[in-house]
Design an enzyme around this catalytic site. Structure first.
Site, short mmCIF file in Angstrom:
data_model
loop_
_atom_site.label_atom_id
_atom_site.label_comp_id
_atom_site.label_asym_id
_atom_site.label_seq_id
_atom_site.Cartn_x
_atom_site.Cartn_y
_atom_site.Cartn_z
N ASN A 9 49.71 -42.01 17.48
CA ASN A 9 48.87 -43.05 16.60
C ASN A 9 49.42 -44.37 17.00
O ASN A 9 50.21 -44.84 16.44
CB ASN A 9 49.23 -42.96 15.08
CG ASN A 9 48.26 -43.71 14.29
OD1 ASN A 9 47.75 -44.69 14.71
ND2 ASN A 9 48.78 -44.06 13.00
N LYS A 11 48.00 -47.33 16.46
CA LYS A 11 47.62 -48.16 15.26
C LYS A 11 47.02 -49.48 15.95
O LYS A 11 46.36 -49.16 16.79
CB LYS A 11 49.23 -48.65 14.63
CG LYS A 11 49.58 -47.28 14.01
CD LYS A 11 51.10 -47.55 13.25
CE LYS A 11 51.64 -46.55 12.71
NZ LYS A 11 52.65 -46.62 11.75
N HIS A 97 45.66 -42.29 6.26
CA HIS A 97 47.08 -42.84 6.87
C HIS A 97 47.44 -43.81 5.61
O HIS A 97 46.73 -44.44 5.04
CB HIS A 97 46.95 -43.57 8.02
CG HIS A 97 48.22 -43.90 8.57
ND1 HIS A 97 48.96 -44.72 8.19
CD2 HIS A 97 48.91 -43.22 9.72
CE1 HIS A 97 50.04 -45.00 8.82
NE2 HIS A 97 50.33 -43.88 9.64
N GLU A 99 48.99 -46.39 5.74
CA GLU A 99 48.55 -47.89 5.98
C GLU A 99 47.40 -48.18 5.50
O GLU A 99 46.84 -49.25 4.97
CB GLU A 99 48.76 -48.21 7.52
CG GLU A 99 50.44 -48.41 7.70
CD GLU A 99 50.71 -47.92 8.94
OE1 GLU A 99 49.94 -47.87 10.14
OE2 GLU A 99 51.90 -47.84 9.41
N GLU A 169 53.80 -37.52 6.13
CA GLU A 169 54.38 -38.81 6.79
C GLU A 169 55.24 -39.49 5.36
O GLU A 169 54.11 -40.18 4.60
CB GLU A 169 53.42 -39.72 7.43
CG GLU A 169 52.97 -39.21 8.53
CD GLU A 169 52.24 -40.30 9.42
OE1 GLU A 169 52.73 -40.34 10.55
OE2 GLU A 169 51.32 -40.86 9.07
N GLY A 175 57.96 -46.69 10.22
CA GLY A 175 58.16 -47.65 11.08
C GLY A 175 59.67 -48.19 10.82
O GLY A 175 59.87 -49.58 10.70
N SER A 216 58.86 -42.63 12.04
CA SER A 216 60.11 -42.57 12.83
C SER A 216 60.42 -41.43 13.63
O SER A 216 62.00 -41.17 13.74
CB SER A 216 61.31 -43.25 12.12
OG SER A 216 60.99 -44.41 11.37
P1 13P Z 1 56.33 -44.72 13.24
O1 13P Z 1 56.56 -43.38 14.31
O2 13P Z 1 56.24 -45.82 13.85
O3 13P Z 1 57.25 -44.45 12.23
O4 13P Z 1 54.81 -44.31 12.61
C1 13P Z 1 54.70 -43.18 12.11
C2 13P Z 1 53.14 -43.10 11.73
O5 13P Z 1 52.71 -43.85 10.95
C3 13P Z 1 52.29 -42.32 12.55
O6 13P Z 1 51.11 -42.11 11.84
#
Ligand code: 13P
Length: 262
Positions: A9, A11, A97, A99, A169, A175, A216
């Site tokens: 992903n 982002k 997601h 976010e 997640e 992150g 992560s």
């Molecule tokens: P990270 O791997 O950067 O922690 O992000 C995970 C994520 O949100 C994947 O959709």
């Protein structure tokens, strides 16, 4: 046997040119690992170009996913992208997601509408669920995550579940560099998410749906997740932005749990 699936992903990272350059370098290095399904999820503006680059270089076994989708086929929804617009340029689509839930106000009801619209138009949803740190510390993870799964799948049929991936997640692990340990993640994925699917659809469907871990994930913790029986791959943010890390993740998945013919 569930085929492991590793999805990057990206982002809101990488311009159109950067995305195409990246996949040109990445695809040949991911090509040998045919026993793992490999997916890249660029930003909307790079989807078509990334797909075209994969086709041009004969790497169509690397799949392309979008990061969101609207539930209507068309309409007065300024800024939104419909499932019909994604047809032919994305095979997968990430929905729900954290976010999008946190910053764009996406609700469980909208997640469900998006999942149904995606399936109706031939897209395969990657449905993201996960609890906050506060919920985790209050011991509410199983109740909350189970509820998110149920809400996302209202009126989704058992047959349609063949095209759905779920990604667990935990928000506090995204992150942050702070990841759930393998056994804990496996416990939520198997004991909560797969158990919820069993209640909704019966155990055959529950055993066949692929469930990823995300948050992560890095080359140095990937084996810990991939050695768990209920974790079928990873949804990866930061590490999927670096060619060497992405390749390492897929290599570890292939070694730990690759199946034939992904
Ligand atoms: P990270 O791997 O950067 O922690 O992000 C995970 C994520 O949100 C994947 O959709």
């Amino acid at each position: 046997m569930r085929t492991p699936v590793i999805a990057g992903n990206w982002k809101m990272y990488k311009t159109l040119a950067e995305s195409v350059d990246f996949v040109r370098e990445l695809a040949p290095r991911l090509a040998p690992f045919t026993n793992v399904e490999r997916v890249v999820c660029p930003t909307f503006v790079a989807l078509a170009a990334v797909g075209a680059e994969l086709k041009r270089t004969d790497h169509t076994d690397i799949h392309v996913g979008a990061q969101s989708v609207h539930w209507e086929a068309q309409g007065a929804f300024t800024s939104q992208i419909s499932p019909t617009m994604l047809q032919g340029i994305a095979e997968y689509v990430i929905i729900g997601h954290s976010e999008c839930r946190a910053y764009l106000g996406e609700t469980d009801e909208q997640v469900n509408k998006k999942v149904k619209a995606a399936l109706k138009h031939g897209l395969k949803p990657i449905v993201a669920v996960g609890e906050s740190l506060q919920q985790n510390e209050a011991g509410e993870t199983a109740t909350f995550v189970g509820g998110q799964v149920r809400a996302a799948l209202v009126d989704v049929s058992a047959d349609e579940m063949a095209n759905v991936i779920i990604a667990y997640e935990p928000i506090w692990a995204i992150g942050t560099g702070r990841s759930a340990d393998g056994a804990t993640a496996n416990n939520i994925i198997g004991g909560t998410i797969r158990a919820t699917l069993a209640e909704l659809y019966g155990s055959d469907v529950a055993q066949s749906v692929r469930i990823q871990y995300g948050g992560s994930v890095k080359p140095d913790n990937m084996a810990e997740y991939m050695s768990q029986p209920d974790i079928d791959g990873a949804l990866v943010g930061g590490a999927s932005l670096k060619v060497n890390d992405f390749v390492a993740l897929v290599e570890i998945a292939a070694r730990e749990k690759g199946t034939q013919g992904a």
